[in-house]
Design an enzyme around this catalytic site. Structure first.
Site, PDB file in Angstrom:
ATOM      1  N   LYS A 161       0.822  -1.215   0.000  1.00 36.56           N
ATOM      2  CA  LYS A 161       0.000   0.000   0.000  1.00 36.56           C
ATOM      3  C   LYS A 161       0.854   1.263   0.000  1.00 36.56           C
ATOM      4  O   LYS A 161       0.560   2.211  -0.707  1.00 36.56           O
ATOM      5  CB  LYS A 161      -0.891   0.072   1.250  1.00 36.56           C
ATOM      6  N   ARG A 184      -8.878   1.591   9.135  1.00 35.88           N
ATOM      7  CA  ARG A 184      -8.462   0.228   9.407  1.00 35.88           C
ATOM      8  C   ARG A 184      -9.565  -0.556  10.079  1.00 35.88           C
ATOM      9  O   ARG A 184      -9.399  -1.732  10.381  1.00 35.88           O
ATOM     10  CB  ARG A 184      -7.259   0.259  10.338  1.00 35.88           C
ATOM     11  N   ARG A 232      11.490  -7.378   5.347  1.00 39.13           N
ATOM     12  CA  ARG A 232      11.560  -5.935   5.611  1.00 39.13           C
ATOM     13  C   ARG A 232      12.102  -5.672   7.020  1.00 39.13           C
ATOM     14  O   ARG A 232      12.849  -4.723   7.244  1.00 39.13           O
ATOM     15  CB  ARG A 232      10.169  -5.308   5.456  1.00 39.13           C
ATOM     16  N   ARG A 284      12.421  -2.436  11.008  1.00 42.64           N
ATOM     17  CA  ARG A 284      11.128  -2.024  11.571  1.00 42.64           C
ATOM     18  C   ARG A 284      10.776  -2.976  12.696  1.00 42.64           C
ATOM     19  O   ARG A 284      10.651  -4.175  12.488  1.00 42.64           O
ATOM     20  CB  ARG A 284      10.050  -2.044  10.476  1.00 42.64           C
ATOM     21  N   ARG A 295      -0.596  -8.812  13.422  1.00 42.86           N
ATOM     22  CA  ARG A 295      -1.058  -7.806  12.451  1.00 42.86           C
ATOM     23  C   ARG A 295      -1.932  -8.451  11.391  1.00 42.86           C
ATOM     24  O   ARG A 295      -2.926  -7.863  10.949  1.00 42.86           O
ATOM     25  CB  ARG A 295       0.146  -7.096  11.832  1.00 42.86           C
TER      26      ARG A 295
HETATM   27  P1  ADP Z   1       1.316  -2.262   8.007  1.00 46.64           P
HETATM   28  O1  ADP Z   1       2.469  -2.549   7.111  1.00 46.64           O
HETATM   29  O2  ADP Z   1       1.189  -3.272   9.116  1.00 46.64           O
HETATM   30  O3  ADP Z   1       0.032  -2.035   7.290  1.00 46.64           O
HETATM   31  P2  ADP Z   1       1.397   0.511   8.945  1.00 46.64           P
HETATM   32  O4  ADP Z   1       2.679   1.208   8.713  1.00 46.64           O
HETATM   33  O5  ADP Z   1       0.217   0.936   8.145  1.00 46.64           O
HETATM   34  O6  ADP Z   1       1.744  -0.999   8.800  1.00 46.64           O
HETATM   35  O7  ADP Z   1       0.996   0.599  10.490  1.00 46.64           O
HETATM   36  C1  ADP Z   1       1.863   0.177  11.505  1.00 46.64           C
HETATM   37  C2  ADP Z   1       1.118   0.126  12.852  1.00 46.64           C
HETATM   38  O8  ADP Z   1       0.612   1.429  13.174  1.00 46.64           O
HETATM   39  C3  ADP Z   1      -0.109  -0.777  12.888  1.00 46.64           C
HETATM   40  O9  ADP Z   1       0.216  -2.124  13.149  1.00 46.64           O
HETATM   41  C4  ADP Z   1      -0.929  -0.121  14.007  1.00 46.64           C
HETATM   42  O10 ADP Z   1      -0.441  -0.463  15.288  1.00 46.64           O
HETATM   43  C5  ADP Z   1      -0.676   1.352  13.804  1.00 46.64           C
HETATM   44  N1  ADP Z   1      -1.690   1.977  12.908  1.00 46.64           N
HETATM   45  C6  ADP Z   1      -1.479   2.494  11.672  1.00 46.64           C
HETATM   46  N2  ADP Z   1      -2.624   2.976  11.154  1.00 46.64           N
HETATM   47  C7  ADP Z   1      -3.585   2.752  12.079  1.00 46.64           C
HETATM   48  C8  ADP Z   1      -4.990   3.002  12.152  1.00 46.64           C
HETATM   49  N3  ADP Z   1      -5.650   3.574  11.132  1.00 46.64           N
HETATM   50  N4  ADP Z   1      -5.669   2.627  13.257  1.00 46.64           N
HETATM   51  C9  ADP Z   1      -5.038   2.059  14.281  1.00 46.64           C
HETATM   52  N5  ADP Z   1      -3.724   1.778  14.296  1.00 46.64           N
HETATM   53  C10 ADP Z   1      -2.998   2.127  13.215  1.00 46.64           C
END
Ligand code: ADP
Length: 195
Positions: free
Chosen positions: A13, A88, A128, A134, A145
């Protein structure tokens, strides 16, 4: 265009959202990037978000809603934007709808759903974690996740499918080829009416 990027963690994404933002000349906002920056800077938001992120759980809705509200109010988001990592869950999707209505902006126009199978997702996230360090890209957190994605985020496909907004794209193969597929799909999907 008002685009929501949807897909499992590691589905691409962020990468594809950045390329789309450049292609259409509209800003992209990533809650994950914003939260990681807040953690790194040690802000009150970062301090509140860190434990949930490390555990692979969702951060409290009100924290991420604040990020998105602020971003969508910025003048450069008036004529279109891409959101990555938000919404989300269904509650966040409802907030996004009402935020746009409150700002006098038209609703979401497209949901780009990147489809990648689970074995590939796990492989990418662990790779990654090693490459970028990360902290949430480790085996235990990755499984959480994915579970959270299935339980909370996947239902958004139904939420948006009801409005005919979902465009599912195979998220495997060459990055540029995936981007081309998305752009071609959105060109066809574009509604002729002013939106
Ligand atoms: P991923 O690659 O898991 O999609 P992101 O970079 O989008 O990772 O998000 C990393 C973390 O940040 C998530 O696992 C969550 O803990 C938090 N997070 C990100 N966006 C949201 C959201 N919209 N609502 C709640 N938590 C979020």
């Amino acid at each position: 265009m008002r685009i929501v990027m949807l897909g499992a963690p590691g589905s691409g994404k962020g990468t594809q959202g950045d390329l789309l933002a450049r292609h259409y000349g509209i800003p992209k906002s990533s809650t994950g990037d914003a939260l990681r920056a807040a953690v790194k800077a040690g802000t009150p938001l970062g301090l509140k978000a860190k434990a949930a992120m490390d555990a692979g759980q969702l951060v409290a809705d009100e924290l991420v809603i604040g990020i998105i509200r602020e971003r969508l109010q910025a003048p450069d988001a008036r004529d279109g934007f891409i959101v990555d990592g938000f919404p989300r869950n269904v509650a966040q999707a409802e907030v996004l709808d009402s935020l746009l209505a409150g700002l006098g902006q038209p609703p979401i126009t497209h949901v780009v759903h990147l489809a990648v199978d689970e074995a590939e997702i796990v492989r990418r996230l662990l790779a990654r974690g090693v490459a970028e360090g990360r902290s949430d890209d480790n085996e235990a957190t990755v499984q959480n996740r994915i579970a959270v994605y299935r339980a909370e985020t996947q239902p958004l496909l139904d939420y948006y499918a009801g409005r005919g907004l979902v465009r599912t794209i195979a998220g495997v193969g060459d990055v540029a080829a995936i981007q081309a597929r998305i752009v071609a799909t959105l060109a066809v999907a574009e509604t002729p009416v002013a939106a």
